[in-house]
Design a protein around this motif. Structure first.
Motif, PDB file in Angstrom:
ATOM      1  N   ILE A 200     -31.756   6.491 -15.929  1.00 48.24           N
ATOM      2  CA  ILE A 200     -32.982   6.971 -16.579  1.00 48.24           C
ATOM      3  C   ILE A 200     -33.830   5.800 -17.060  1.00 48.24           C
ATOM      4  N   TRP A 201     -33.192   4.814 -17.691  1.00 47.48           N
ATOM      5  CA  TRP A 201     -33.928   3.672 -18.223  1.00 47.48           C
ATOM      6  C   TRP A 201     -34.587   2.865 -17.097  1.00 47.48           C
ATOM      7  N   ASN A 311     -35.006   4.727   3.146  1.00 45.66           N
ATOM      8  CA  ASN A 311     -34.716   6.003   3.795  1.00 45.66           C
ATOM      9  C   ASN A 311     -34.252   7.011   2.742  1.00 45.66           C
ATOM     10  N   GLN A 312     -34.961   8.141   2.623  1.00 43.44           N
ATOM     11  CA  GLN A 312     -34.655   9.129   1.595  1.00 43.44           C
ATOM     12  C   GLN A 312     -33.676  10.209   2.057  1.00 43.44           C
ATOM     13  N   ARG A 313     -33.143  10.074   3.266  1.00 47.48           N
ATOM     14  CA  ARG A 313     -32.157  11.051   3.726  1.00 47.48           C
ATOM     15  C   ARG A 313     -30.860  10.855   2.950  1.00 47.48           C
ATOM     16  N   PRO A 314     -30.215  11.937   2.554  1.00 52.18           N
ATOM     17  CA  PRO A 314     -29.003  11.799   1.731  1.00 52.18           C
ATOM     18  C   PRO A 314     -27.847  11.155   2.469  1.00 52.18           C
ATOM     19  N   TYR A 339     -40.574   4.126  -1.395  1.00 53.17           N
ATOM     20  CA  TYR A 339     -40.957   2.724  -1.530  1.00 53.17           C
ATOM     21  C   TYR A 339     -40.436   2.187  -2.849  1.00 53.17           C
ATOM     22  N   ILE A 340     -40.037   0.931  -2.836  1.00 56.30           N
ATOM     23  CA  ILE A 340     -39.729   0.249  -4.091  1.00 56.30           C
ATOM     24  C   ILE A 340     -40.499  -1.061  -4.116  1.00 56.30           C
ATOM     25  N   LYS A 366     -32.103  -2.065  -8.513  1.00 56.83           N
ATOM     26  CA  LYS A 366     -32.936  -1.037  -7.891  1.00 56.83           C
ATOM     27  C   LYS A 366     -32.100   0.143  -7.392  1.00 56.83           C
ATOM     28  N   LYS A 367     -30.824  -0.116  -7.080  1.00 55.70           N
ATOM     29  CA  LYS A 367     -29.955   0.974  -6.637  1.00 55.70           C
ATOM     30  C   LYS A 367     -29.675   1.958  -7.770  1.00 55.70           C
ATOM     31  N   HIS A 368     -29.851   1.521  -8.997  1.00 55.10           N
ATOM     32  CA  HIS A 368     -29.650   2.380 -10.161  1.00 55.10           C
ATOM     33  C   HIS A 368     -31.002   2.789 -10.736  1.00 55.10           C
ATOM     34  N   SER A 369     -31.885   3.238  -9.845  1.00 53.37           N
ATOM     35  CA  SER A 369     -33.213   3.687 -10.238  1.00 53.37           C
ATOM     36  C   SER A 369     -33.679   4.752  -9.248  1.00 53.37           C
ATOM     37  N   LEU A 370     -34.496   5.671  -9.730  1.00 50.22           N
ATOM     38  CA  LEU A 370     -35.061   6.719  -8.868  1.00 50.22           C
ATOM     39  C   LEU A 370     -36.477   6.374  -8.426  1.00 50.22           C
ATOM     40  N   GLU A 371     -36.796   5.082  -8.439  1.00 50.18           N
ATOM     41  CA  GLU A 371     -38.147   4.649  -8.089  1.00 50.18           C
ATOM     42  C   GLU A 371     -38.548   5.124  -6.701  1.00 50.18           C
ATOM     43  N   SER A 372     -37.645   4.975  -5.707  1.00 51.94           N
ATOM     44  CA  SER A 372     -38.006   5.328  -4.334  1.00 51.94           C
ATOM     45  C   SER A 372     -38.271   6.820  -4.187  1.00 51.94           C
ATOM     46  N   ILE A 373     -37.544   7.654  -4.973  1.00 50.07           N
ATOM     47  CA  ILE A 373     -37.788   9.096  -4.922  1.00 50.07           C
ATOM     48  C   ILE A 373     -39.149   9.422  -5.523  1.00 50.07           C
TER      49      ILE A 373
END
Length: 438
Positions: A200-201, A311-314, A339-340, A366-373
Motif C-alpha cells: 500500500i505504501w 505484462n499484466q497477465r496473471p 507501465y512503471i 517496484k515488485k511490491h507496488s501496484l503502480e503498473s496496475i
C-alpha cells in the motif's frame, strides 16, 4: 481460432468485435503506434513457401484477417485477405554493398509510411540480401492495436514447427511458481501484514510521484532528451547481439534475475554513452580507455527516468496461443500492458557491479507496488504524458543469445551504434568483475 455453427459459418460475434480501449488509444492520431519485428534467417526466403505457410497459420487468426470498419474505426470486421497486398518482396541485388546499412535505412523508411486502413494492419517484407548475421531478413510491421509483444510472440511460436517433427507445434514451457511452505502462525501473519502495508505504501508513493512528474518534475535536459514533437520524427533501428550466458553468469553469482542484470547493463551503458557525449560537447579529445573517458564529465544529479512495460497477465511468461484465444482466458490476447516509471542512476561507478545492485534494489521495490496496475487503467494518461521518446530499448533472448534492439531519433542520438558499443562494453566490465571475484 473461433466458433462456428453446424453449417461452418463464422458467428456474428467473431465477424465483428469492438476495439479495446488500448487498441483505440494506439489508433489515435498522436499515438499511431506500430510494432517492427526483424527476423534473420540462415537461408534465402522462398516467397511462395512463405505465403503458403501464412495461409495455414497467420490468416487463421482473427486479428490478421480483419480490418477496421470504415465508418467509425472502432470495430474489427472479418475480410478476405489478399496476401499480395501484405507480403512485399522488393527486387534487390543479393550482392548489394553495405547490406546492414541498407536494411537499417529500409526499416527507417517504413516508419514514415502510414498503413492502409482498408485492409488488415500488418505487412511482411522479405529482403533476400546477406547481412553480417543472416542470409536473409524478414521485417514485420504490425499495428500495435492488434496486440502486445506477449501476444505476438505467442503467435509467432504458433506459426513455427519442430525441426524433428514438422507437423508438431512447438512446446511452451510452463512457469511453475513455488508456493509458500508456511500456512499460518504468528510470524507468518506478521510477515503477510507487513507485506500488505509495504504494498500500500509503495503504491501510494509511486502514484504520487507519477502525478508530480506529470505536473512539473521533468527529466534533466541531456544530449539524449528529444525536443517537442520527437514522436513524429523518423526513427533509426539498430541492434547488437550479446551473450545470454554472460548475463546468466552475473545473475547466478549475484542471486538476481536476468531483468535485474539487463537493467544494470542499461544504466551502465547510458552512463558511459552520456559521459562520452559530454566529453565531445566540451570540445575535449576523445581517448578510448584513456583518462578522459574514465573521468566523469557528467553533471551531478541527472534525473533520467525510463517507462518500463509490464505484462499484466496473471500468468507470467510466453503462453500457448490456444490458451490466449480461449474465451474468458486470464492470459487472453490483446494489449494487456502496464507501465512503471523507473529512475535510472546515471553516473560512472568505480565498481561496475554497483549498476546491477542498484538496478535490483529498484526492481525489487517496484515488485511490491501496484503502480503498473494503476497505469494500465490510465494508459491514455501515461502515453499523453510521456509519449513516444527519442530512445526505445528492447531486449530479446533466443537460445544462448540476447539481442539489444534500439529505436532512436537520429537528431538526439546520431550515433546509435556507439550506444550499442557502450552497452556491450558495460556487460563485459560487469562480467569481468564477477570473474575476478570467483
Amino acid at each position: 481460432m473461433g466458433e462456428s455453427d453446424n453449417n461452418g459459418k463464422v458467428s456474428r460475434e467473431e465477424e465483428e468485435q469492438p476495439l479495446s480501449p488500448a487498441a483505440r488509444l494506439f489508433h489515435s492520431p498522436s499515438f499511431n503506434c506500430y510494432i517492427i519485428a526483424i527476423l534473420g534467417c540462415n537461408t534465402k526466403f522462398k516467397p511462395d513457401v512463405i505465403k503458403s505457410g501464412l495461409e495455414q497459420t497467420l490468416l487463421k487468426h482473427p486479428r490478421f484477417s480483419s480490418k477496421l470498419v470504415a465508418d467509425d474505426g472502432q470495430r474489427w470486421t472479418k475480410t478476405i485477405v489478399n496476401l499480395e497486398d501484405h507480403v512485399i518482396v522488393p527486387d534487390l541485388d543479393p550482392n548489394i554493398d553495405f547490406a546492414d546499412q541498407f536494411v537499417e535505412d529500409y526499416i527507417s523508411d517504413l516508419t514514415t509510411k502510414p498503413m492502409d486502413l482498408s485492409k488488415p494492419l500488418w505487412e511482411l517484407h522479405l529482403l533476400n540480401i546477406k547481412t553480417s548475421d543472416a542470409e536473409a531478413v524478414g521485417v514485420f510491421r504490425i499495428h500495435h492495436s492488434m496486440g502486445d509483444g506477449a501476444s505476438l510472440i505467442s503467435l509467432l511460436l504458433a506459426c513455427t514447427r519442430k525441426t524433428l517433427d514438422p507437423e508438431a507445434l512447438p512446446s511452451v514451457p510452463e512457469n511453475i511458481q513455488a508456493g509458500s511452505t508456511n500456512s499460518g502462525g504468528f510470524w507468518w501473519f506478521l510477515s503477510a501484514f507487513w507485506s500488505v502495508l509495504r504494498l500500500i505504501w509503495n503504491t501510494l508513493v509511486d502514484v504520487l510521484l507519477f502525478g508530480v512528474t506529470i505536473m512539473f518534475m521533468k527529466d534533466t535536459k541531456t544530449p539524449i532528451k528529444g525536443a517537442p514533437g520527437v514522436e513524429h520524427n523518423i526513427k533509426k533501428f539498430v541492434h547488437r547481439t550479446i551473450s545470454l550466458d554472460d548475463i546468466k553468469l552475473v545473475k547466478n553469482a549475484l542471486n538476481m534475475t536476468v531483468n535485474d542484470v539487463v537493467l544494470g547493463v542499461t544504466q551502465a551503458g547510458l552512463s558511459r554513452y552520456l559521459n562520452r557525449r559530454y566529453v565531445n560537447s566540451a570540445g575535449e579529445a576523445e581517448i578510448d580507455g584513456g583518462e578522459k573517458q574514465r573521468k566523469s564529465n557528467l553533471p551531478k544529479s541527472i534525473r533520467l527516468r525510463a517507462t518500463i512495460l509490464v505484462n499484466q497477465r496473471p500468468t507470467v511468461g510466453i503462453q500457448a496461443l490456444a490458451n490466449m484465444m480461449e474465451k474468458g482466458s486470464k492470459t487472453r490476447w490483446g494489449n494487456l500492458i502496464g507501465y512503471i516509471l523507473l529512475p535510472f542512476t546515471i553516473a560512472l561507478q568505480d565498481d561496475p557491479l554497483d549498476y546491477v545492485r542498484t538496478a535490483k534494489a529498484t526492481i525489487d521495490r517496484k515488485k511490491h507496488s501496484l503502480e503498473s496496475i494503476c497505469t494500465f487503467s490510465g494508459g491514455v494518461l501515461v502515453l499523453r504524458t510521456f509519449g513516444v521518446k527519442a530512445l526505445t530499448i528492447h531486449y530479446q533472448s533466443y537460445v544462448n543469445k540476447m539481442t539489444i534492439a534500439l529505436a532512436v531519433d537520429p537528431n538526439a542520438i546520431p550515433d546509435p551504434h556507439q550506444l550499442c558499443d557502450e552497452l556491450e562494453e558495460s556487460l563485459k566490465l560487469i562480467h569481468d568483475a564477477i570473474v575476478k571475484k570467483v
